[in-house]
Each structure stands twice: as structure tokens, then as C-alpha cells.
Design an enzyme around this catalytic site. Structure first.
Site, PDB file in Angstrom:
ATOM      1  N   SER A  55       0.811  -1.219   0.000  1.00 20.27           N
ATOM      2  CA  SER A  55       0.000   0.000   0.000  1.00 20.27           C
ATOM      3  C   SER A  55       0.846   1.271   0.000  1.00 20.27           C
ATOM      4  O   SER A  55       0.537   2.227  -0.727  1.00 20.27           O
ATOM      5  CB  SER A  55      -0.946   0.011   1.207  1.00 20.27           C
ATOM      6  N   ALA A 103       3.959   1.801  -1.074  1.00 25.31           N
ATOM      7  CA  ALA A 103       4.617   2.001  -2.368  1.00 25.31           C
ATOM      8  C   ALA A 103       3.605   2.424  -3.426  1.00 25.31           C
ATOM      9  O   ALA A 103       3.898   3.276  -4.277  1.00 25.31           O
ATOM     10  CB  ALA A 103       5.336   0.732  -2.794  1.00 25.31           C
ATOM     11  N   ASP A 163       8.840  -3.761  -3.817  1.00 21.49           N
ATOM     12  CA  ASP A 163       7.455  -3.298  -3.854  1.00 21.49           C
ATOM     13  C   ASP A 163       7.274  -2.179  -4.874  1.00 21.49           C
ATOM     14  O   ASP A 163       6.407  -2.242  -5.752  1.00 21.49           O
ATOM     15  CB  ASP A 163       7.006  -2.809  -2.473  1.00 21.49           C
TER      16      ASP A 163
END
Length: 316
Positions: A107, A109, A151
Site C-alpha cells: 500500500s 509504495a 514493492d
């Protein structure tokens, strides 16, 4: 003029935690869950005022909801710095997220990627993907300490990747479609917290932790081959091995174990936690014929949210 951009969630198939220490990992985009950022002019505030409206519903679930606002602020600052701008535009930045925070789905990133895209486009200089990725990584460094970079990379490029620190990420070309079910354990857990705990354990007991990280890292290369050859059985086996190793490091939890057992019993080929662990989400590789029974089993085992996502085969 209102400008809107979005970014996807991510799933780590193989190699989480080991990737922090330089071992390879495999990750795929989770495109159906997204963060959306919008930027529009603010004609009522003083010049240079950048107002942030965070995703209230998700932020309120966190122990520290102010961290989301700070994350968005840092992403804005990194974007302006990349554009060599010393003063913020007078605007409102709004973020809405379908991706639950503290869930292992990337979330933070995704927020950084979406904000970098939206703010740079609003300013008339949309950043290329490699600069968006750099902004997101810099933001992750500020907010999370020592991220691996996996990520932000899989989210910025929104394609499957074979990732290893200090090396150029390699795109992965699946040999067939792979279907996954993603289930919420209902337990919130910060990835930064689980990474920090494992780092401390590695410092205290390197002889116990390092061999396990090495084994986890060794799964990514055969996983890459399994994906590109379309070998579901092999990929599922590698996922199960990865889960056993993560569990031996104390990175699973009762809720995750229950969901993993339910998925495998209902027909999943492989199942494991995805992300930081000790909560968050699990991931199951499922043949098409077993999607419905595995989804029902996961809900019966207590998952409040179960998603289906398909990794499409490479074109051509």
C-alpha cells in the site's frame, strides 16, 4: 484542471524477507486493487499551499493514521525535488485506496507511485516510469528505513519481475495463465515491524536465521523457470516450501496458518503468506476448477475478504 493517476497493489510469490538481504525474489502486480491519487488547483489558499486529503477509511484502521498523511507528504516532496522545484504548487492532493494498509500488499509504495504520477502530470511534466520508481523508492526509504525496492518496482512497472538488490530487475514472461486467490487474515501487521524483528533476530542468532534466508532465496530462480514454463505443480511446491521456511522464522500466525490449511485442503496447489507476515494476506495458487471451493473454504476459515487475480501469459 483535475489530474488523476493510479497504482496497483503487489504480491510476492517467492522470496520475501530474504530479498531484503540481497537474495532474489519473484513478485507480480495485483492490478485489480488500486490506489488513486488526484491533484487539482486550490484557488482559496495562500500561494505554495499543498493540501493533502488522505484515504480516511483505511487510515482510521491504523494505529497511527497520521503516518498516511506523512507518507503522501514525503511522496510530494520527493516528486518536487525530482522536478527541481523548490516551491509546492497551490493545490489539493487527494488519495483514495482500495488497498488495505498494513496488509503486505504494498500500500505505501502504491501511494507513492500514484502521487508521483498525479503530481508530476498536474505540473505538466509527467515523470517516466523509471523516475516514478525512484521517487517511490526514496519515499519508502524515508518511511520504512531499509526497503529492498521490490514493492515500488513491481508496482511502478506493473509487470511480473525477478528482483535482486543492486541488479536490474528482470521482467518475467509467464508461459500460461496462473490463477491466485488472495485472502485477508484479518490481522493488521506492519511490514516494517516484521522486517525489523527479523533483522534483530538475525543479529542475535545469525547461525539460525541466515541458513533459512539462504534457502528462501534459493527458491526464486526455480520459481522463475516454473512461471515461464507454465509449470503449476512446481510453482505450487515452491510456494509451500517458502511458507514452511517463513513459518520456521516465526513469520506466520494462527490466522494465516488456518487459511493456508483451508486452501490446500480445498484444492489449492500451493499457499503461503505474502509480504511481511504475522498477519496481512495469504496467497494461494489454484487451478481453475478449484477456484470456487477454495474461495468458499477461505471464507469459512474466517477471511473477511477473498480476491481472485489471474497472471496472464506473455503475449506472442
Amino acid at each position: 484542471m483535475l489530474v488523476s493517476q493510479s497504482a496497483c497493489a503487489k504480491l510476492i510469490l517467492l522470496g520475501e524477507h530474504a530479498v531484503v538481504y540481497g537474495f532474489p525474489a519473484l513478485a507480480i502486480p495485483f492490478s485489480s486493487l488500486r490506489v488513486r491519487a488526484s491533484v487539482e488547483p486550490d484557488f482559496t489558499s495562500a500561494p505554495g499551499t499543498l493540501t493533502i486529503t488522505p484515504p480516511e477509511k483505511e487510515a482510521q484502521r491504523l494505529k497511527n493514521p497520521e503516518a498516511v498523511t506523512d507518507l503522501i507528504k514525503k511522496a510530494c516532496e520527493m516528486t518536487l525535488r525530482t522536478l527541481n522545484l523548490s516551491q509546492a504548487p497551490t493545490c489539493v492532493v487527494r488519495v483514495r485506496s482500495e488497498i488495505p494498509f498494513a496488509s503486505g500488499l504494498g500500500s505505501s509504495a502504491a501511494v507513492s507511485v500514484a502521487v508521483a504520477r498525479a503530481l508530476s502530470a498536474f505540473l505538466g511534466h509527467p515523470l517516466p516510469v523509471e523516475e516514478v520508481n525512484a521517487v517511490a523508492f526514496q519515499t519508502e526509504q524515508i518511511t520504512h528505513g531499509s526497503p529492498s525496492g521490490i514493492d515500488n518496482t513491481v508496482i511502478a512497472y506493473e509487470q511480473p519481475i525477478f528482483f535482486q538488490k543492486t541488479q536490474t530487475p528482470m521482467g518475467v514472461h509467464p508461459g500460461k495463465a496462473f490463477t491466485f486467490l488472495v485472502a485477508d487474515s484479518g490481522v493488521q501487521k506492519s511490514t516494517m515491524e516484521t522486517v525489523s524483528r527479523l533483522a534483530q533476530r538475525r543479529t542475535d542468532s545469525p547461525q539460525e536465521v541466515e541458513p533459512v534466508l539462504t534457502q528462501i532465496g534459493s527458491l526464486a530462480q526455480p520459481g522463475l523457470q516454473a512461471l515461464e514454463e507454465g509449470d503449476e505443480a512446481r510453482l505450487g511446491s515452491l510456494m509451500n516450501q517458502n511458507q514452511a521456511l517463513l513459518a520456521s522464522l516465526g513469520l506466520s500466525c494462527e490466522a494465516l496458518d488456518r487459511l493456508i490449511e483451508a486452501a490446500l485442503s480445498a484444492g489449492a496447489i500451493g499457499a503461503k503468506l505474502t509480504g511481511g507476515g504475522q498477519g496481512g494476506h495469504m496467497l494461494a495458487l489454484v487451478p481453475e476448477s478449484a477456484v470456487s471451493p477454495v474461495k468458499s473454504a477461505l471464507k469459512d476459515a474466517g477471511s473477511p475478504h477473498v480476491y481472485v487475480t489471474t497472471l496472464k501469459p506473455a503475449e506472442g
